[in-house]
Design a protein around this motif. Structure first.
Motif, PDB file in Angstrom:
ATOM      1  N   ILE A  12       0.860  -1.193   0.000  1.00  0.00           N
ATOM      2  CA  ILE A  12       0.000   0.000   0.000  1.00  0.00           C
ATOM      3  C   ILE A  12       0.891   1.235   0.000  1.00  0.00           C
ATOM      4  O   ILE A  12       1.594   1.513   0.968  1.00  0.00           O
ATOM      5  N   GLY A  14       2.872   3.962  -3.172  1.00  0.00           N
ATOM      6  CA  GLY A  14       3.869   3.872  -4.253  1.00  0.00           C
ATOM      7  C   GLY A  14       4.960   4.906  -4.131  1.00  0.00           C
ATOM      8  O   GLY A  14       5.513   5.361  -5.129  1.00  0.00           O
ATOM      9  N   GLY A  18       7.419   1.900  -0.817  1.00  0.00           N
ATOM     10  CA  GLY A  18       6.516   0.932  -1.447  1.00  0.00           C
ATOM     11  C   GLY A  18       7.089   0.400  -2.751  1.00  0.00           C
ATOM     12  O   GLY A  18       6.999  -0.807  -3.048  1.00  0.00           O
ATOM     13  N   GLN A  37      -2.830   5.646  -4.285  1.00  0.00           N
ATOM     14  CA  GLN A  37      -4.024   6.486  -4.440  1.00  0.00           C
ATOM     15  C   GLN A  37      -3.861   7.600  -5.484  1.00  0.00           C
ATOM     16  O   GLN A  37      -4.835   8.069  -6.047  1.00  0.00           O
ATOM     17  N   ARG A  46       5.867  16.202  -2.352  1.00  0.00           N
ATOM     18  CA  ARG A  46       5.962  16.719  -0.975  1.00  0.00           C
ATOM     19  C   ARG A  46       7.358  16.407  -0.465  1.00  0.00           C
ATOM     20  O   ARG A  46       7.548  15.505   0.342  1.00  0.00           O
ATOM     21  N   CYS A  47       8.330  17.142  -0.970  1.00  0.00           N
ATOM     22  CA  CYS A  47       9.708  16.761  -0.649  1.00  0.00           C
ATOM     23  C   CYS A  47      10.690  17.874  -0.997  1.00  0.00           C
ATOM     24  O   CYS A  47      10.473  18.622  -1.955  1.00  0.00           O
ATOM     25  N   GLY A  48      11.778  17.939  -0.232  1.00  0.00           N
ATOM     26  CA  GLY A  48      12.874  18.848  -0.551  1.00  0.00           C
ATOM     27  C   GLY A  48      13.758  18.294  -1.653  1.00  0.00           C
ATOM     28  O   GLY A  48      14.560  19.002  -2.246  1.00  0.00           O
ATOM     29  N   PHE A  51      19.169  14.199  -1.397  1.00  0.00           N
ATOM     30  CA  PHE A  51      19.788  13.148  -0.584  1.00  0.00           C
ATOM     31  C   PHE A  51      21.238  12.930  -1.018  1.00  0.00           C
ATOM     32  O   PHE A  51      21.631  13.268  -2.130  1.00  0.00           O
ATOM     33  N   GLU A 110      10.424   8.843  -8.594  1.00  0.00           N
ATOM     34  CA  GLU A 110       9.412   7.845  -8.194  1.00  0.00           C
ATOM     35  C   GLU A 110       8.962   7.018  -9.392  1.00  0.00           C
ATOM     36  O   GLU A 110       8.730   5.821  -9.287  1.00  0.00           O
ATOM     37  N   TRP A 204      15.354  25.371   5.128  1.00  0.00           N
ATOM     38  CA  TRP A 204      16.324  24.887   4.143  1.00  0.00           C
ATOM     39  C   TRP A 204      16.243  25.638   2.815  1.00  0.00           C
ATOM     40  O   TRP A 204      15.210  26.192   2.461  1.00  0.00           O
ATOM     41  N   VAL A 275       6.585  -0.020   6.743  1.00  0.00           N
ATOM     42  CA  VAL A 275       7.882   0.409   6.207  1.00  0.00           C
ATOM     43  C   VAL A 275       7.842   1.881   5.781  1.00  0.00           C
ATOM     44  O   VAL A 275       6.785   2.417   5.456  1.00  0.00           O
ATOM     45  N   ASP A 277       8.045   5.994   5.961  1.00  0.00           N
ATOM     46  CA  ASP A 277       7.512   6.986   6.907  1.00  0.00           C
ATOM     47  C   ASP A 277       6.449   6.358   7.807  1.00  0.00           C
ATOM     48  O   ASP A 277       6.301   6.743   8.971  1.00  0.00           O
ATOM     49  N   VAL A 282      12.792   7.510   9.400  1.00  0.00           N
ATOM     50  CA  VAL A 282      13.266   8.829   8.954  1.00  0.00           C
ATOM     51  C   VAL A 282      14.361   9.284   9.913  1.00  0.00           C
ATOM     52  O   VAL A 282      14.275   9.033  11.110  1.00  0.00           O
ATOM     53  N   GLY A 288      15.353  13.596   6.769  1.00  0.00           N
ATOM     54  CA  GLY A 288      15.611  12.908   5.491  1.00  0.00           C
ATOM     55  C   GLY A 288      15.141  11.464   5.565  1.00  0.00           C
ATOM     56  O   GLY A 288      15.424  10.761   6.540  1.00  0.00           O
ATOM     57  N   ILE A 290      14.463   9.514   2.223  1.00  0.00           N
ATOM     58  CA  ILE A 290      14.458   8.774   0.954  1.00  0.00           C
ATOM     59  C   ILE A 290      15.401   7.561   0.971  1.00  0.00           C
ATOM     60  O   ILE A 290      14.952   6.432   0.729  1.00  0.00           O
TER      61      ILE A 290
HETATM   62  C1  LIG Z   1       8.229  18.893   2.854  1.00  0.00           C
HETATM   63  C2  LIG Z   1       9.075  17.664   2.919  1.00  0.00           C
HETATM   64  C3  LIG Z   1      10.399  17.736   2.520  1.00  0.00           C
HETATM   65  C4  LIG Z   1      11.196  16.573   2.563  1.00  0.00           C
HETATM   66  N1  LIG Z   1      12.464  16.666   2.079  1.00  0.00           N
HETATM   67  C5  LIG Z   1      13.229  15.552   2.039  1.00  0.00           C
HETATM   68  C6  LIG Z   1      14.520  15.593   1.451  1.00  0.00           C
HETATM   69  O1  LIG Z   1      14.970  16.623   0.933  1.00  0.00           O
HETATM   70  N2  LIG Z   1      15.251  14.446   1.447  1.00  0.00           N
HETATM   71  C7  LIG Z   1      14.791  13.276   1.984  1.00  0.00           C
HETATM   72  O2  LIG Z   1      15.511  12.257   1.959  1.00  0.00           O
HETATM   73  N3  LIG Z   1      13.564  13.203   2.534  1.00  0.00           N
HETATM   74  C8  LIG Z   1      12.763  14.311   2.554  1.00  0.00           C
HETATM   75  N4  LIG Z   1      11.506  14.235   3.081  1.00  0.00           N
HETATM   76  C9  LIG Z   1      11.040  12.941   3.620  1.00  0.00           C
HETATM   77  C10 LIG Z   1      10.713  11.982   2.492  1.00  0.00           C
HETATM   78  O3  LIG Z   1       9.925  12.632   1.536  1.00  0.00           O
HETATM   79  C11 LIG Z   1       9.994  10.764   3.061  1.00  0.00           C
HETATM   80  O4  LIG Z   1      10.760  10.220   4.102  1.00  0.00           O
HETATM   81  C12 LIG Z   1       9.757   9.698   2.000  1.00  0.00           C
HETATM   82  O5  LIG Z   1       8.972  10.198   0.943  1.00  0.00           O
HETATM   83  C13 LIG Z   1       9.028   8.516   2.621  1.00  0.00           C
HETATM   84  O6  LIG Z   1       8.734   7.577   1.636  1.00  0.00           O
HETATM   85  P1  LIG Z   1       7.517   6.565   1.828  1.00  0.00           P
HETATM   86  O7  LIG Z   1       7.478   5.756   0.597  1.00  0.00           O
HETATM   87  O8  LIG Z   1       7.617   5.916   3.146  1.00  0.00           O
HETATM   88  O9  LIG Z   1       6.231   7.502   1.939  1.00  0.00           O
HETATM   89  P2  LIG Z   1       5.640   8.511   0.871  1.00  0.00           P
HETATM   90  O10 LIG Z   1       6.676   9.032  -0.019  1.00  0.00           O
HETATM   91  O11 LIG Z   1       4.816   9.460   1.679  1.00  0.00           O
HETATM   92  O12 LIG Z   1       4.694   7.603   0.015  1.00  0.00           O
HETATM   93  C14 LIG Z   1       3.499   7.082   0.540  1.00  0.00           C
HETATM   94  C15 LIG Z   1       2.571   6.825  -0.616  1.00  0.00           C
HETATM   95  O13 LIG Z   1       1.424   6.146  -0.129  1.00  0.00           O
HETATM   96  C16 LIG Z   1       0.292   6.665  -0.782  1.00  0.00           C
HETATM   97  N5  LIG Z   1      -0.860   6.400   0.069  1.00  0.00           N
HETATM   98  C17 LIG Z   1      -1.125   6.915   1.296  1.00  0.00           C
HETATM   99  N6  LIG Z   1      -2.301   6.461   1.751  1.00  0.00           N
HETATM  100  C18 LIG Z   1      -2.779   5.625   0.806  1.00  0.00           C
HETATM  101  C19 LIG Z   1      -3.963   4.846   0.707  1.00  0.00           C
HETATM  102  N7  LIG Z   1      -4.884   4.864   1.666  1.00  0.00           N
HETATM  103  N8  LIG Z   1      -4.169   4.111  -0.400  1.00  0.00           N
HETATM  104  C20 LIG Z   1      -3.231   4.102  -1.407  1.00  0.00           C
HETATM  105  N9  LIG Z   1      -2.115   4.837  -1.365  1.00  0.00           N
HETATM  106  C21 LIG Z   1      -1.870   5.576  -0.261  1.00  0.00           C
HETATM  107  C22 LIG Z   1       0.608   8.143  -0.935  1.00  0.00           C
HETATM  108  O14 LIG Z   1      -0.165   8.716  -1.957  1.00  0.00           O
HETATM  109  C23 LIG Z   1       2.084   8.115  -1.257  1.00  0.00           C
HETATM  110  O15 LIG Z   1       2.348   8.076  -2.631  1.00  0.00           O
HETATM  111  C24 LIG Z   1      10.674  15.358   3.053  1.00  0.00           C
HETATM  112  C25 LIG Z   1       9.343  15.296   3.458  1.00  0.00           C
HETATM  113  C26 LIG Z   1       8.549  16.430   3.388  1.00  0.00           C
HETATM  114  C27 LIG Z   1       7.110  16.335   3.809  1.00  0.00           C
END
Ligand SMILES: Cc1cc2nc3c(=O)[nH]c(=O)nc-3n(C[C@H](O)[C@H](O)[C@H](O)COP(=O)(O)OP(=O)(O)OC[C@H]3O[C@@H](n4cnc5c(N)ncnc54)[C@H](O)[C@@H]3O)c2cc1C
Length: 373
Positions: A12, A14, A18, A37, A46-48, A51, A110, A204, A275, A277, A282, A288, A290
């Motif tokens: 769940i 992407g 994921g 979704q 939603r990211c800076g 890395f 991505e 930043w 897994v 966030d 983090v 950070g 990614i």
């Molecule tokens: C403003 C900001 C700046 C950042 N800057 C950095 C940076 O510069 N460098 C860095 O390393 N990290 C940065 N981060 C952190 C980094 O973006 C995250 O740690 C990383 O994206 C986490 O990856 P993830 O796959 O766990 O979650 P996400 O990237 O959040 O992906 C989760 C996915 O799940 C999907 N989803 C959620 N709920 C559902 C559902 N019910 N059904 C289907 N799909 C769903 C979402 O649409 C999303 O695509 C930043 C975060 C933010 C908010």
């Protein structure tokens, strides 16, 4: 009428966690479906988007083989190469840490990771929101999945996490960011600003070209209650920023949440693996995620597949991510908790401390090493 479908693994989300989980599960030959979704991959961003390079990450995560996707990142995914991270104290004393890294085009990055997952054999289904996970089942609005393993990589999504007893919202950093152009910046330098500009976090500047950058900040609710956009606008006008932003134009605004309270207590529950966030993977000192979520995504996918194919316990997942990144995540959390008492509570004390610690220790803290302050 709701359809029902049996499947080996449902992932769940992407995002980078994921995508990696789906790829490494599919590579082991298990039937893998990723539900995302969003209608368009990576949008909204939603990211800076910054890395470190794999060479630098090897020095941070010394117990992990990383993932191949962190090496040789294709040229077209890279917006800007970075050589230095410049940290500013509350009184704008600067500390230059050499660090090779890059800002990427996150949506393209991505897309690349999901293409990798699809090539490995995973099915990627966009525009599909998971409404509920209950009793080992996954419900979307029109289908009920009966997976052998669920990999929950949904980011800090309370709706899915709270019913599992995961209250990730308890210490989230709230972030806002402008994408800006016509800036006067040094394109190879990422800036991090501490102090009143961003209570409980930092502000930043992450270059994405010679005059373009992500300019943002993250704060924590225990430290600040006012409007975060006002704070960001004030940051743009701060003396240290004025020359850089004088001609600057805002192209877009984004907001997002970062879990900065370390890993959740349990990352395996029945047939569910958490897994990325969603699991608090983090770095608590810098937000950070990614690289680390990609590493943990690989471990999650492999553990899920091994469970299905060989009957190994899913708890091997937790054991393995702790082995590869546990120490770094703990170090970062410990440092952040100490910083809560000093750096984030009192500007002048933070100033003195940062000057005393100097570049070397600040650099170690930001890179999740153990520090003795
Ligand atoms: C403003 C900001 C700046 C950042 N800057 C950095 C940076 O510069 N460098 C860095 O390393 N990290 C940065 N981060 C952190 C980094 O973006 C995250 O740690 C990383 O994206 C986490 O990856 P993830 O796959 O766990 O979650 P996400 O990237 O959040 O992906 C989760 C996915 O799940 C999907 N989803 C959620 N709920 C559902 C559902 N019910 N059904 C289907 N799909 C769903 C979402 O649409 C999303 O695509 C930043 C975060 C933010 C908010």
């Amino acid at each position: 009428m709701t359809k029902e479908q049996n499947i080996d693994v449902v992932v769940i989300g992407g995002g980078p966690a994921g995508a990696m989980a789906a790829k490494y599960a599919a590579l082991q030959g298990v039937d893998t479906l990723l539900l995302e979704q969003k209608k368009t991959i990576g949008i909204p961003i939603r990211c800076g988007e910054f890395f470190p390079t794999a060479k630098e990450l090897e020095k941070i995560f010394v117990h992990s083989p990383l993932v191949p996707e962190l090496y040789d990142i294709k040229k077209e995914l890279i917006a800007q190469k970075i050589d230095i991270v410049r940290v500013f104290s509350p009184k704008s004393t600067s500390f230059d840490m050499p660090l090779e890294g890059h800002s990427v085009y996150r949506e393209k990055f991505e897309e690349y990771l999901l293409e990798e997952a699809a090539e490995a054999g995973a099915t990627i289904q966009l525009n599909t929101r998971v409404e509920r996970i209950r009793a080992g089942l996954v419900d979307t609005n029109n289908t009920r999945y009966r997976p052998k393993v669920i990999i929950l990589a949904c980011g800090p999504n309370r709706k899915l996490l709270n019913p599992l007893g995961i209250h990730i919202q308890n210490d989230l950093a709230v972030c806002v960011q402008y994408v800006m152009e016509n800036l006067t910046i040094e394109p190879n330098i990422v800036e991090m600003h501490y102090g009143n500009v961003s209570p409980g976090g930092y502000a930043w500047v992450i270059p994405k070209g010679k005059d373009r950058a992500n300019v943002g900040l993250g704060i924590r609710k225990n430290f600040y209650k006012q409007n975060i956009l006002t704070l960001l606008d004030q940051f743009l006008q701060a003396p240290i920023m004025k020359n850089k932003t004088a001609q600057g134009q805002k192209v877009s605004t984004i907001a997002g949440l970062v879990p900065v309270n370390g890993p959740v207590p349990h990352t395996v529950m029945d047939n569910i693996i958490l897994v990325g966030d969603a699991a608090g993977h983090v770095m608590a000192t810098n937000g950070g995620g990614i690289p680390i979520v990609m590493i943990c995504g690989r471990i999650a996918g492999e553990a899920g597949a091994n469970h299905i194919r060989h009957g190994t316990s899913l708890h091997m997942y937790e054991k393995q991510w702790k082995k590869e990144c546990g120490r770094e995540l703990s170090n970062a959390l410990r440092t952040r908790k100490r910083a809560d008492f000093i750096v984030y509570r009192c500007g002048w004390l933070a100033e003195i401390l940062m000057r005393l610690l100097g570049t070397k220790v600040i650099s170690r803290a930001l890179k999740c090493a153990s520090v003795g302050f």
